[in-house]
Write an enzyme that holds these catalytic residues in place. Structure first.
Site, PDB file in Angstrom:
ATOM      1  CE  LYS A  48      76.681 -78.127 106.462  1.00  0.00           C
ATOM      2  NZ  LYS A  48      77.083 -77.620 107.765  1.00  0.00           N
TER       3      LYS A  48
HETATM    4  N1  PMP Z   1      72.121 -82.348 107.061  1.00  0.00           N
HETATM    5  C1  PMP Z   1      73.140 -82.589 106.222  1.00  0.00           C
HETATM    6  C2  PMP Z   1      72.902 -83.474 105.048  1.00  0.00           C
HETATM    7  C3  PMP Z   1      74.408 -82.043 106.474  1.00  0.00           C
HETATM    8  O1  PMP Z   1      75.421 -82.295 105.629  1.00  0.00           O
HETATM    9  C4  PMP Z   1      74.590 -81.240 107.625  1.00  0.00           C
HETATM   10  C5  PMP Z   1      75.944 -80.670 107.914  1.00  0.00           C
HETATM   11  N2  PMP Z   1      76.869 -81.511 108.505  1.00  0.00           N
HETATM   12  C6  PMP Z   1      73.504 -81.029 108.481  1.00  0.00           C
HETATM   13  C7  PMP Z   1      72.277 -81.592 108.169  1.00  0.00           C
HETATM   14  C8  PMP Z   1      73.607 -80.243 109.755  1.00  0.00           C
HETATM   15  O2  PMP Z   1      73.827 -78.877 109.546  1.00  0.00           O
HETATM   16  P1  PMP Z   1      74.790 -78.094 110.519  1.00  0.00           P
HETATM   17  O3  PMP Z   1      76.194 -78.575 110.225  1.00  0.00           O
HETATM   18  O4  PMP Z   1      74.617 -76.661 110.160  1.00  0.00           O
HETATM   19  O5  PMP Z   1      74.430 -78.409 111.910  1.00  0.00           O
END
Ligand code: PMP
Length: 348
Positions: A48
């Site tokens: 992120k």
């Molecule tokens: N793994 C974790 C620990 C996350 O916080 C997130 C984000 N919500 C994701 C995977 C998935 O990533 P994305 O939001 O880009 O689909």
């Protein structure tokens, strides 16, 4: 030993360019080659960081964000941490609406990074005024000069991965990648990487990982938003009770669903076999690979890249706590409990 001895002007210069690490043991009986893109090497310990930095810098470039302004976001924790980190360096205030499902560790970390945190009930509908989406919207409306990142409905979330993670993987694999396996929450990671990789080679399979209790897999297969698919589950950051526009379903070939229990055990297994202390969704993504392997998806020529989105330290009170695992009934069927109690010995 390879070390980076460069000096950086601030922590944000370390965002991105994470390592691709070969998995040597956990996949040793599987056909093909397996590599993990370990996003915990970002300074905020998750993927992120990429979207927080990119979206905030885009808002600055467009003149939407000015010094002293406030950034508002909904977050399961990781995005919040990254936004808080970027806000500190760039001088913004940070308000975060967090789901009550987020681990206490994550919530405490956000507070430690100077953010104002609102904890909202997890198991309410997305349009309920108490949901973290609605709370963030309200806080944005009530706070003058605030910017709402809105990661679930912001195309820049996809662009951040299209411009950084995708090209990094293509380069690191020298174009040999055949399969990408990535968890989908907002969908930004899989959609951005998937779009970039398909442009390089349309034969690359883009495989999403979804949770039981989430609508994404069924929506991908039927274009139907089926409320009956929604029920509580434990994995944070994976799957959804709504359809995010930050998910480009067209670049995803298939979704695999994984359980809370198997994902938790697989995360613990990654730590013990590969020495990579990763988060719950990394276990989920690896669990999906195990299931795909059982379905004979891979061949000797497969070159599989799996995204490990964050670090295990965020889950000390969850999947890495034997007490929590036991409370969920996750240790019942396994020898792991015995193994774990034996691994701590108190000398008196
Ligand atoms: N793994 C974790 C620990 C996350 O916080 C997130 C984000 N919500 C994701 C995977 C998935 O990533 P994305 O939001 O880009 O689909």
């Amino acid at each position: 030993m390879k070390k980076n001895i460069q000096v950086f002007n601030n922590v944000l210069e370390l965002v991105g360019n994470t390592p691709l690490i070969k998995l040597n043991k956990i996949t040793s009986s599987f056909k093909g080659n397996y590599f993990a893109k370990v996003e915990a090497f970002n300074p905020g310990h998750s993927s992120k960081d990429r979207i927080a930095l990119y979206i905030i810098e885009e808002a600055e470039r467009k003149g939407i964000l000015k010094p002293g302004n406030t950034i508002v976001e909904t977050t399961s924790g990781n995005t919040g941490f990254s936004i808080a980190m970027v806000s500190i360096i760039k001088g913004y205030k940070c308000i975060l609406a967090v789901s009550s499902k987020s681990s206490p560790d994550k919530i405490d970390m956000l507070k430690s990074m100077g953010a104002q945190v609102y904890v909202c009930p997890a198991h309410v509908k997305a349009d309920d005024p108490r949901s973290y989406y609605e709370v963030a919207k309200r806080l944005h409306e009530e706070t003058d000069g605030s910017v709402y990142i809105n990661q679930y409905f912001n195309d820049l979330n996809i662009d951040a991965h299209y411009l950084s993670t995708g090209p990094e993987i293509w380069k690191q694999t020298e174009g040999k990648i055949t399969h990408l396996v990535a968890c989908s929450g907002t969908g930004g990671t899989i959609s951005g990487i998937g779009k970039y990789l398909k442009e390089q080679n349309p034969d690359i399979k883009i495989i999403g990982v979804d949770a039981y209790g989430s609508v994404l897999k069924k929506y991908h297969e039927t274009h139907e938003f089926d409320e009956k698919e929604i029920y509580p589950y434990r994995i944070e950051g994976l799957g959804k009770n709504l359809i995010p526009t930050a998910t480009n379903f067209d670049v995803i070939d298939e979704f695999v669903k994984v359980t809370d229990e198997e994902s938790a055990h697989t995360a613990r297994e990654i730590a013990k076999t590969e020495g990579l202390f990763v988060g719950y969704t990394s276990g989920a993504a690896m669990q999906a690979i195990k299931q795909l392997n059982e379905d004979e998806t891979f061949t000797e020529d497969s070159y599989v890249v799996v995204i490990f989105p964050d670090h295990g330290s965020r889950y000390m009170s969850k999947i890495y706590s034997d007490t929590w695992m036991n409370d969920q009934g996750f240790l019942d069927s396994l020898h792991e409990k015995e193994e774990n109690t034996q691994s701590i010995q108190y000398i008196k």
